[in-house]
Design an enzyme around this catalytic site. Structure first.
Site, PDB file in Angstrom:
ATOM      1  N   GLY A   2       3.353  21.971 -19.485  1.00  0.00           N
ATOM      2  CA  GLY A   2       2.550  23.076 -20.018  1.00  0.00           C
ATOM      3  C   GLY A   2       1.252  23.203 -19.543  1.00  0.00           C
ATOM      4  O   GLY A   2       0.338  23.880 -19.210  1.00  0.00           O
TER       5      GLY A   2
ATOM      6  N   GLN B  41     -20.430   2.863 -15.176  1.00  0.00           N
ATOM      7  CA  GLN B  41     -19.419   1.889 -15.064  1.00  0.00           C
ATOM      8  C   GLN B  41     -18.789   1.520 -16.461  1.00  0.00           C
ATOM      9  O   GLN B  41     -17.891   0.516 -17.043  1.00  0.00           O
ATOM     10  CB  GLN B  41     -19.588   0.712 -14.604  1.00  0.00           C
ATOM     11  CG  GLN B  41     -20.169   0.899 -12.922  1.00  0.00           C
ATOM     12  CD  GLN B  41     -18.984   1.485 -12.268  1.00  0.00           C
ATOM     13  OE1 GLN B  41     -18.130   1.264 -11.876  1.00  0.00           O
ATOM     14  NE2 GLN B  41     -19.607   2.808 -11.600  1.00  0.00           N
TER      15      GLN B  41
ATOM     16  N   HIS C 231     -14.074  -3.474 -18.754  1.00  0.00           N
ATOM     17  CA  HIS C 231     -15.492  -3.432 -18.591  1.00  0.00           C
ATOM     18  C   HIS C 231     -16.067  -2.335 -19.702  1.00  0.00           C
ATOM     19  O   HIS C 231     -16.697  -1.279 -19.092  1.00  0.00           O
ATOM     20  CB  HIS C 231     -15.638  -2.859 -17.112  1.00  0.00           C
ATOM     21  CG  HIS C 231     -15.268  -3.964 -16.151  1.00  0.00           C
ATOM     22  ND1 HIS C 231     -14.098  -4.583 -15.980  1.00  0.00           N
ATOM     23  CD2 HIS C 231     -16.248  -4.358 -15.312  1.00  0.00           C
ATOM     24  CE1 HIS C 231     -14.290  -5.237 -15.119  1.00  0.00           C
ATOM     25  NE2 HIS C 231     -15.637  -5.333 -14.634  1.00  0.00           N
TER      26      HIS C 231
ATOM     27  N   ASP D 117     -24.109  -3.454 -13.837  1.00  0.00           N
ATOM     28  CA  ASP D 117     -23.596  -2.343 -13.223  1.00  0.00           C
ATOM     29  C   ASP D 117     -23.981  -0.917 -13.699  1.00  0.00           C
ATOM     30  O   ASP D 117     -24.051  -0.084 -12.956  1.00  0.00           O
ATOM     31  CB  ASP D 117     -22.287  -2.204 -13.488  1.00  0.00           C
ATOM     32  CG  ASP D 117     -21.376  -3.436 -12.425  1.00  0.00           C
ATOM     33  OD1 ASP D 117     -22.051  -3.695 -11.572  1.00  0.00           O
ATOM     34  OD2 ASP D 117     -20.467  -3.500 -12.595  1.00  0.00           O
TER      35      ASP D 117
ATOM     36  N   LEU E 285       1.092  35.508  -8.138  1.00  0.00           N
ATOM     37  CA  LEU E 285      -0.060  36.258  -8.995  1.00  0.00           C
ATOM     38  C   LEU E 285      -0.062  34.931 -10.029  1.00  0.00           C
ATOM     39  O   LEU E 285       1.029  34.252 -10.557  1.00  0.00           O
ATOM     40  CB  LEU E 285       0.625  37.260  -9.705  1.00  0.00           C
ATOM     41  CG  LEU E 285       0.792  38.690  -8.817  1.00  0.00           C
ATOM     42  CD1 LEU E 285       1.571  39.671  -9.706  1.00  0.00           C
ATOM     43  CD2 LEU E 285      -0.532  38.826  -8.548  1.00  0.00           C
TER      44      LEU E 285
ATOM     45  N   ARG F  28     -10.780  -9.862 -20.565  1.00  0.00           N
ATOM     46  CA  ARG F  28      -9.961  -9.342 -19.491  1.00  0.00           C
ATOM     47  C   ARG F  28      -9.065 -10.415 -18.854  1.00  0.00           C
ATOM     48  O   ARG F  28      -7.867 -10.136 -18.271  1.00  0.00           O
ATOM     49  CB  ARG F  28     -10.828  -8.741 -18.601  1.00  0.00           C
ATOM     50  CG  ARG F  28     -11.900  -9.492 -17.846  1.00  0.00           C
ATOM     51  CD  ARG F  28     -12.617  -8.874 -16.570  1.00  0.00           C
ATOM     52  NE  ARG F  28     -13.727  -9.598 -16.123  1.00  0.00           N
ATOM     53  CZ  ARG F  28     -14.312  -9.410 -14.903  1.00  0.00           C
ATOM     54  NH1 ARG F  28     -13.752  -8.699 -14.089  1.00  0.00           N
ATOM     55  NH2 ARG F  28     -15.368 -10.342 -14.670  1.00  0.00           N
TER      56      ARG F  28
ATOM     57  N   GLU G 263      -6.951   7.973 -11.012  1.00  0.00           N
ATOM     58  CA  GLU G 263      -6.505   7.686 -12.570  1.00  0.00           C
ATOM     59  C   GLU G 263      -5.228   8.761 -13.049  1.00  0.00           C
ATOM     60  O   GLU G 263      -4.581   8.198 -14.028  1.00  0.00           O
ATOM     61  CB  GLU G 263      -7.722   7.485 -13.214  1.00  0.00           C
ATOM     62  CG  GLU G 263      -8.561   6.384 -13.101  1.00  0.00           C
ATOM     63  CD  GLU G 263      -9.539   6.567 -11.836  1.00  0.00           C
ATOM     64  OE1 GLU G 263     -10.169   5.720 -11.373  1.00  0.00           O
ATOM     65  OE2 GLU G 263      -9.558   7.897 -11.314  1.00  0.00           O
TER      66      GLU G 263
END
Length: 617
Positions: A120, A422, A410, A418, A184, A313, A361
């Site tokens: 949708g 970022q 990050h 950075d 249309l 990380r 992404e």
């Protein structure tokens, strides 16, 4: 399975008329809906249902079933008309369209067992279909086909072209896109109107096989579907010229008819040839065995020593790799930052279950949604800041009831030099607002590893935030971190306030507590690793015993830890004094320590805030 004679040709054309009639009737019964958008694609649907779709409606979980994604979800009356023709629903249920309590909603959702994902929000069907096709080709290795019916208006969406490029790159010859070019859109003509060649040029430029047809010629439709199924090494797009509101003169190819029931439904049904009750014996797939997604392996999470410095990380990548070794259903996706997010560790150990989505992404999250619809447990990761681009896909995934693990690395100003482009500074708010979501913010490596394992067994949309720099390990390897919990790291009878951190700021709170203790000021420290659901009981106890809560977060003040804590007192009970330290400035480039100080969330600032509170009290 192609159309063999003129009689069959007529029967399928009649089925197309039946689908139109039912779309008109459903919208008329509801007093709302999109019958004209359904009518343009009715012949495309009729040929697919009778001759090319392989599906067992009695076994929607059959591993060999084709997948059909109605990307133009507003044309749901057509989908429900197909279900009636297939005998999956009856006429009475068809006419409950859009009523309260009906599973036939205005746009399809998986409340219906034959719908894999909610649609949708235009531009999402093809990206999710790519994920399903990837599962079929690379993981299941079962020859089911993914059919996506798209409108022409949504071909303007950038997410469509992310999917187009990805499908061609992955050689997804098990994927067929059907574009209903009815000229249309909602407010008037589409960008390319009836220029089928304009769509064809673009798609061929990405490496797709294309077929341009009259979308109301059932013979041409059948031949195009047959050609798509025979095409090897690349996906196929069938570009079908159609007319919106086909078959009813009062609305056919007329502007201003979008999203409205027909003015005179009874006359329209008569013009279309009246009510019909044809039934289609949809071809069932051959018996096949789904790949065994084994979860019997031993999960050996990485172990860390208290005091060592490890980035969360890094712990994420190591824990994910361990999860992949133990659980055969776990797959990983990344947005071309795997060396930074540490998803590359999984890719090296389990390359067959790793999907590189590049800098796209929306496709990253959509592919994960498609993979989970086929029974896999995806972990999709990129920088926290970049997940904002895919937020609509996350929102729709929640509507789908998808089980999805998303990881944003990050995060916060603590990434340092950075700079702000970022820095994930809005991610907690974004994910907390998603229905039924889980939001986790670990502060050290053992906690991260444990939470990654916990995510694999949770339901709904799960988000984990990781950081760039190393942080001290403060927890023992066997410490448990249930979702919805927290950890009280420091407490005493003389605490004058409670410091509440999550992620990097837990360590700032501990340092601040040490500074204050040296001055004779005692404070409690809580690690609020579960931001949603939040540990309200522990927060209320701290408020009762210390009288003041100080939240410290590497995030904007709106929607993050501070709001999560405040909501624990939103039921009318007495609320404590609440002080909220968060990132209120616009960061530049600086070292992590300089960033934390400039934002006012470093240990020194936290300690100063408590001193001020002590003086005021």
């Amino acid at each position: 399975m192609s159309i063999k004679d003129q009689t069959e040709h007529i029967e399928i054309a009649e089925l197309g008329q039946q689908l139109r009639v039912d779309a008109v009737r459903a919208a008329d019964a509801a007093g709302s809906g999109h019958p004209t958008s359904s009518m343009s694609a009715a012949d495309l649907a009729a040929v697919l249902l009778t001759h090319h779709l392989s599906y067992d409606f009695d076994r929607p979980d059959h591993p060999g079933n084709d997948r059909f994604v109605l990307s133009k979800g507003h044309a749901s009356p057509l989908l429900y008309a197909m279900y009636r023709a297939a005998g999956a629903i009856d006429d009475d249920e068809l006419l409950t369209f859009r009523r309260s309590g009906s599973r036939l909603e205005g746009h399809p959702t998986p409340r219906i067992p034959w719908v894999d994902v909610a649609t949708g929000s235009l531009g999402q069907g093809l990206p999710v279909g790519v994920g399903m096709a990837l599962a079929g080709k690379r993981l299941d290795r079962i020859p089911y086909r993914v059919w996506v019916l798209s409108g022409d208006s949504e071909m303007a969406e950038g997410s469509v072209w992310e999917a187009v490029e990805h499908a061609a790159y992955e050689n997804l010859d098990n994927l067929t896109l059907i574009i209903d070019v009815n000229r249309l859109g909602q407010r008037g003509p589409t960008r390319h109107q009836r220029d089928l060649a304009a769509y064809g040029r673009r798609l061929r430029g990405f490496g797709w096989h294309t077929v341009e047809i009259d979308g109301h010629d059932v013979g041409a439709i059948d031949a195009a579907y047959t050609e798509a199924r025979a095409t090897q090494g690349r996906p196929t797009a069938i570009i079908a010229g159609t007319r919106k509101g086909r078959g009813v003169a009062a609305v056919e190819d007329r502007e201003g008819m979008h999203g409205k029931p027909l003015p005179d439904a009874e006359a329209a049904v008569a013009e279309l040839g009246g009510l019909r009750f044809a039934r289609v014996d949809v071809t069932k797939p051959a018996e096949t065995r789904a790949p065994h997604k084994d979860r019997s392996g031993h999960l050996a999470l990485p172990r860390y020593e208290v005091g060592e410095s490890v980035a969360t990380r890094d712990a994420y990548g190591q824990a994910l790799t361990a999860l992949g070794t133990a659980y055969g259903d776990v797959v990983a996706l990344d947005g071309e930052v795997g060396d930074s997010t540490r998803t590359e560790l999984f890719a090296k150990e389990h390359p067959d279950r790793y999907f590189e989505c590049y800098i796209a992404e929306q496709q990253l999250v959509a592919a994960a949604v498609g993979l989970q619809a086929r029974g896999y447990t995806p972990f999709a990761c990129t920088f926290a800041a970049f997940l904002t681009r895919a937020y609509d896909f996350v929102r729709m995934a929640a509507i789908s009831g998808a089980d999805l693990n998303l990881v944003g690395s990050h995060s916060g100003v603590a990434i340092g030099q950075d700079g702000p482009s970022q820095m994930g500074l809005e991610d907690l708010a974004m994910f907390r607002s998603v229905h039924g979501s889980t939001v986790l913010c670990p502060c050290d490596a053992p906690q991260t590893a444990a939470l990654v394992a916990g995510m694999a067994g949770a339901r709904g949309i799960r988000y984990l935030r990781t950081s760039r720099g190393g942080t001290p390990v403060i927890y023992a390897p066997d410490e448990e971190f249930p979702i919805g919990g927290s950890k009280v790291l420091r407490s005493g009878n003389d605490d004058v306030a409670t410091l509440i951190g999550a992620g990097d700021t837990v360590h700032e709170c501990l340092r601040a507590a040490g500074i204050l203790a040296a001055e004779g000021i005692e404070v409690r420290v809580i690690d609020l690793y579960s931001v949603k659901p939040v540990d309200a009981e522990t927060l209320r106890e701290a408020a009762h015993e210390t009288g003041c809560l100080v939240t410290v977060e590497d995030h904007r003040p709106e929607g993050g830890v501070g709001d999560a804590v405040a909501e624990a007192f939103a039921d009318g009970r007495p609320a404590p004094r609440l002080v909220r330290l968060a990132v209120r400035n616009m960061p530049g480039s600086a070292t992590p320590d300089e960033q934390l100080a400039a934002a006012g969330i470093d240990a020194g600032t936290v300690a100063a805030a408590v001193r001020l509170l002590s003086t005021e009290s």
